[in-house]
Design an enzyme around this catalytic site. Sequence first.
Site, PDB file in Angstrom:
ATOM      1  N   ASP A   1      -1.304  87.807 -38.884  1.00  0.00           N
ATOM      2  CA  ASP A   1      -2.115  87.223 -37.816  1.00  0.00           C
ATOM      3  C   ASP A   1      -1.210  86.568 -36.776  1.00  0.00           C
ATOM      4  O   ASP A   1      -0.583  85.544 -37.055  1.00  0.00           O
ATOM      5  CB  ASP A   1      -3.068  86.193 -38.428  1.00  0.00           C
ATOM      6  CG  ASP A   1      -4.227  85.823 -37.524  1.00  0.00           C
ATOM      7  OD1 ASP A   1      -4.267  86.309 -36.387  1.00  0.00           O
ATOM      8  OD2 ASP A   1      -5.093  85.050 -37.968  1.00  0.00           O
ATOM      9  N   ASP A   2      -1.110  87.154 -35.587  1.00  0.00           N
ATOM     10  CA  ASP A   2      -0.291  86.625 -34.491  1.00  0.00           C
ATOM     11  C   ASP A   2       1.205  86.748 -34.740  1.00  0.00           C
ATOM     12  O   ASP A   2       2.000  86.005 -34.155  1.00  0.00           O
ATOM     13  CB  ASP A   2      -0.629  85.156 -34.184  1.00  0.00           C
ATOM     14  CG  ASP A   2      -1.982  84.968 -33.520  1.00  0.00           C
ATOM     15  OD1 ASP A   2      -2.651  85.979 -33.245  1.00  0.00           O
ATOM     16  OD2 ASP A   2      -2.358  83.809 -33.264  1.00  0.00           O
TER      17      ASP A   2
ATOM     18  N   CYS B   1      -6.647  89.063 -31.705  1.00  0.00           N
ATOM     19  CA  CYS B   1      -6.816  89.297 -33.140  1.00  0.00           C
ATOM     20  C   CYS B   1      -8.175  89.922 -33.453  1.00  0.00           C
ATOM     21  O   CYS B   1      -8.257  90.908 -34.187  1.00  0.00           O
ATOM     22  CB  CYS B   1      -6.607  88.005 -33.927  1.00  0.00           C
ATOM     23  SG  CYS B   1      -7.406  86.547 -33.261  1.00  0.00           S
TER      24      CYS B   1
ATOM     25  N   ARG C   1      -8.958  93.728 -35.053  1.00  0.00           N
ATOM     26  CA  ARG C   1      -9.624  93.845 -36.353  1.00  0.00           C
ATOM     27  C   ARG C   1     -10.846  94.760 -36.259  1.00  0.00           C
ATOM     28  O   ARG C   1     -11.115  95.565 -37.166  1.00  0.00           O
ATOM     29  CB  ARG C   1      -9.986  92.458 -36.866  1.00  0.00           C
ATOM     30  CG  ARG C   1      -8.765  91.658 -37.274  1.00  0.00           C
ATOM     31  CD  ARG C   1      -9.010  90.147 -37.299  1.00  0.00           C
ATOM     32  NE  ARG C   1      -7.731  89.461 -37.323  1.00  0.00           N
ATOM     33  CZ  ARG C   1      -7.088  89.107 -38.437  1.00  0.00           C
ATOM     34  NH1 ARG C   1      -7.631  89.333 -39.617  1.00  0.00           N
ATOM     35  NH2 ARG C   1      -5.906  88.523 -38.367  1.00  0.00           N
TER      36      ARG C   1
ATOM     37  N   LYS D   1      -8.777  86.795 -43.842  1.00  0.00           N
ATOM     38  CA  LYS D   1      -9.517  86.452 -42.628  1.00  0.00           C
ATOM     39  C   LYS D   1     -10.286  87.668 -42.117  1.00  0.00           C
ATOM     40  O   LYS D   1      -9.698  88.729 -41.907  1.00  0.00           O
ATOM     41  CB  LYS D   1      -8.533  85.949 -41.567  1.00  0.00           C
ATOM     42  CG  LYS D   1      -9.083  85.865 -40.156  1.00  0.00           C
ATOM     43  CD  LYS D   1      -8.018  85.387 -39.193  1.00  0.00           C
ATOM     44  CE  LYS D   1      -8.428  85.584 -37.740  1.00  0.00           C
ATOM     45  NZ  LYS D   1      -7.444  85.024 -36.792  1.00  0.00           N
TER      46      LYS D   1
ATOM     47  N   HIS E   1     -13.016  87.832 -39.102  1.00  0.00           N
ATOM     48  CA  HIS E   1     -12.955  87.720 -37.633  1.00  0.00           C
ATOM     49  C   HIS E   1     -12.992  89.100 -36.972  1.00  0.00           C
ATOM     50  O   HIS E   1     -12.205  89.405 -36.068  1.00  0.00           O
ATOM     51  CB  HIS E   1     -11.690  86.970 -37.209  1.00  0.00           C
ATOM     52  CG  HIS E   1     -11.786  86.386 -35.823  1.00  0.00           C
ATOM     53  ND1 HIS E   1     -10.688  86.187 -35.016  1.00  0.00           N
ATOM     54  CD2 HIS E   1     -12.843  85.974 -35.104  1.00  0.00           C
ATOM     55  CE1 HIS E   1     -11.062  85.652 -33.877  1.00  0.00           C
ATOM     56  NE2 HIS E   1     -12.371  85.519 -33.896  1.00  0.00           N
TER      57      HIS E   1
ATOM     58  N   HIS F   1      -0.948  82.557 -37.967  1.00  0.00           N
ATOM     59  CA  HIS F   1      -1.834  81.941 -36.975  1.00  0.00           C
ATOM     60  C   HIS F   1      -1.828  80.423 -37.182  1.00  0.00           C
ATOM     61  O   HIS F   1      -1.717  79.942 -38.298  1.00  0.00           O
ATOM     62  CB  HIS F   1      -3.246  82.499 -37.156  1.00  0.00           C
ATOM     63  CG  HIS F   1      -4.207  82.192 -36.056  1.00  0.00           C
ATOM     64  ND1 HIS F   1      -4.690  80.923 -35.816  1.00  0.00           N
ATOM     65  CD2 HIS F   1      -4.801  82.995 -35.137  1.00  0.00           C
ATOM     66  CE1 HIS F   1      -5.547  80.964 -34.801  1.00  0.00           C
ATOM     67  NE2 HIS F   1      -5.623  82.211 -34.362  1.00  0.00           N
TER      68      HIS F   1
ATOM     69  N   ASP G   1      -1.782  91.901 -35.872  1.00  0.00           N
ATOM     70  CA  ASP G   1      -2.990  92.168 -35.084  1.00  0.00           C
ATOM     71  C   ASP G   1      -2.779  92.034 -33.577  1.00  0.00           C
ATOM     72  O   ASP G   1      -3.591  92.519 -32.787  1.00  0.00           O
ATOM     73  CB  ASP G   1      -4.148  91.273 -35.534  1.00  0.00           C
ATOM     74  CG  ASP G   1      -3.842  89.783 -35.422  1.00  0.00           C
ATOM     75  OD1 ASP G   1      -2.721  89.420 -35.016  1.00  0.00           O
ATOM     76  OD2 ASP G   1      -4.736  88.972 -35.744  1.00  0.00           O
ATOM     77  N   ASN G   2      -1.722  91.379 -33.156  1.00  0.00           N
ATOM     78  CA  ASN G   2      -1.374  91.289 -31.739  1.00  0.00           C
ATOM     79  C   ASN G   2       0.023  90.705 -31.628  1.00  0.00           C
ATOM     80  O   ASN G   2       0.633  90.333 -32.630  1.00  0.00           O
ATOM     81  CB  ASN G   2      -2.376  90.456 -30.924  1.00  0.00           C
ATOM     82  CG  ASN G   2      -2.746  89.130 -31.553  1.00  0.00           C
ATOM     83  OD1 ASN G   2      -3.890  88.913 -31.952  1.00  0.00           O
ATOM     84  ND2 ASN G   2      -1.784  88.225 -31.667  1.00  0.00           N
TER      85      ASN G   2
ATOM     86  N   LYS H   1       0.174  87.366 -26.472  1.00  0.00           N
ATOM     87  CA  LYS H   1      -1.210  87.590 -26.884  1.00  0.00           C
ATOM     88  C   LYS H   1      -2.167  87.323 -25.720  1.00  0.00           C
ATOM     89  O   LYS H   1      -1.982  86.380 -24.964  1.00  0.00           O
ATOM     90  CB  LYS H   1      -1.530  86.655 -28.059  1.00  0.00           C
ATOM     91  CG  LYS H   1      -2.976  86.664 -28.536  1.00  0.00           C
ATOM     92  CD  LYS H   1      -3.146  85.676 -29.671  1.00  0.00           C
ATOM     93  CE  LYS H   1      -4.593  85.613 -30.152  1.00  0.00           C
ATOM     94  NZ  LYS H   1      -4.759  84.699 -31.304  1.00  0.00           N
TER      95      LYS H   1
END
Length: 630
Positions: free
Chosen positions: A36-37, A74, A78, A117, A119, A199, A305-306, A348
Amino acid sequence: MNCKQVFASLVLGSLLWAGALPADATQPNVIVILADDLGYSDLGAYGGEIETPNLDRLANQGVRYSQFRVTPMCSTTRVALMAGMSYPAAGNGSYKNVLPLPTLLQRGGYRTMMAGKWHAGTRDPRDRKMFDRFFGFLGGLTDCFVGSNDWYTGQTQFRDFKPGFDATTAFTDSSIEFMGEALEDDVPFFMYVAYNAPHHPLQARKETVDKYIGRYMDGYEAVREARYQRQLELGLVDPAWTPAPHGVEVRRWNELPEARKVVEDARMAAYAAMVDEMDQGIGRLIAFLEEAGELDDTLILFMSDNGGDYNNGSIRTDADQIPWKPHNNPTSSNGWAWVKNTPFNFYKHACHEGALAAPLIAHWPKGLAGRTGQIDRSPVAVTDIYPTLLELTGVNFPKNDTSLKPLTGRSFLEALTEQTAFDAPSRFLWFNQSRAWIEDDMKAVSLYGGPWQLFDLVKDRTEQHDLAEAQPKLTSELASKWQAYAQEIEMSGRDSRVVGQEQAGWGWHRLQMFAPQLVSTFPENSKLTAPGTTRLEMHFSAAVDLSGAKGKFLRLFKVSDEQNPVWEMDPDASHPSQGKRRLCFDNIPALEADTQYYVLVDPGAFKVGGKPVGVINDGAYWWRFRTTAE
């Protein structure tokens, strides 16, 4: 090319493969691990200094991709992973007329499981038609030690946050438990491990954070340069590309007060520790598969994710955040985001490469024999994973179901296993204030509704040479394709409005969170301005009200001196800007040459259109600018 032709060009790729395994083949297990991130350059295998031996092992024994792209955010990535198409195409995350990947794999005989997660839009991961087993949280972020009220085990709310609990360990534990159940039942499995690391809040054990304290005192430029040199040694990036310099939004390390450097070092140490502990968890997943004799015939895909996230927090409270304590919110600055995304541009939320470029590692000893440690330069994307996994597992997409939207990605399984050329489809990209269209090796991109830029991704993936003026016809053609596809998928007028000619500086979307009615500032945010000016102003689309906010200040600081404001004011209704749409202060000391400044505004310092403004805190919400040299 008309709208339907554009749409057809995007979906054609999903029709070019047959999702059927040979009769004598077995269905391999699949694990998708999503960070995540995480920035492009954070892992050791991608040039980073963070200790990631387990992910480096997967890369060195498998294949790492150098041109993998995700989406700018993110949640949109997803959804793209689950839906096989962009977030807007998937009904803005509603999955209208979309068959989620786990549901289809279930129908093909797979046990589908998730830990981490979610989201990812409105589809409920607790639904047994999505995942047979689920443990995790539903929203965008969580406290890693005490969780939040959206944690669940299946349909049951999870509240067992005992002392010593941490999210990364819990997700690893549940993943191992779920995989063990599937192996005991002798069924192939799809395990989706969606860590919330790294994240914010950047939370990790004290001993892990302490390991990294002091490693980042050389500053943004030095750490980024070291990463870049390692990337060159690894062969990940083209030495002909000019590494993207940072913009005005990034503070210069040599101008920071010593106390701020210590804070910045600690912030990046917390981030590194979170990545380190995620890698430790992944090591446990690998060990479990090895002990069970399943590692060789399990495809592991690791991705982010990014691109790296930019400034959050607040300059007044960043030093107080303790990474190993609950209810704290350590974050990292956009200086470190620039480092995370080495050597690319922006972060991001943008559609520039800093937001889109992400690591992708594929590990599958049985299927990737002879590819150990290779770097694959195929321009694959997150929307390609859905059709790739269908082809891998032999599960067919129900193409005859006309109620379903077709997939927009293309399977890269043959390119992965046979090293054939990968013919990438056109790419549509979007998130709120950013958009892009990629076709062949050319990319049109716009930020904050500003003019389209054009870049050659072969010669200039770091986006330093805008070709829009030299190639206006191609720029217009790609922009028109973006617009046509947006129309085809029925994007809202706000999200698909035609771009303008004014280019806002980075962070403009955060300033509009401070005041949605904000039209412009002077000096402009994240831009250069001439020295000598004595004016500070904001323009709004509604009237300013300075009454009733006594004790609420606006202040101007030099980046080099956080203790003594250059100027401050607590304006009231007697100010000449009262009732006007322009808030102007023309009494600030003349700005010095070659100096970076930032503005702080107390929350509720004034009202605009009858509503109190938010905060400008040189953290999550910033107004920075720099003067030019004499």
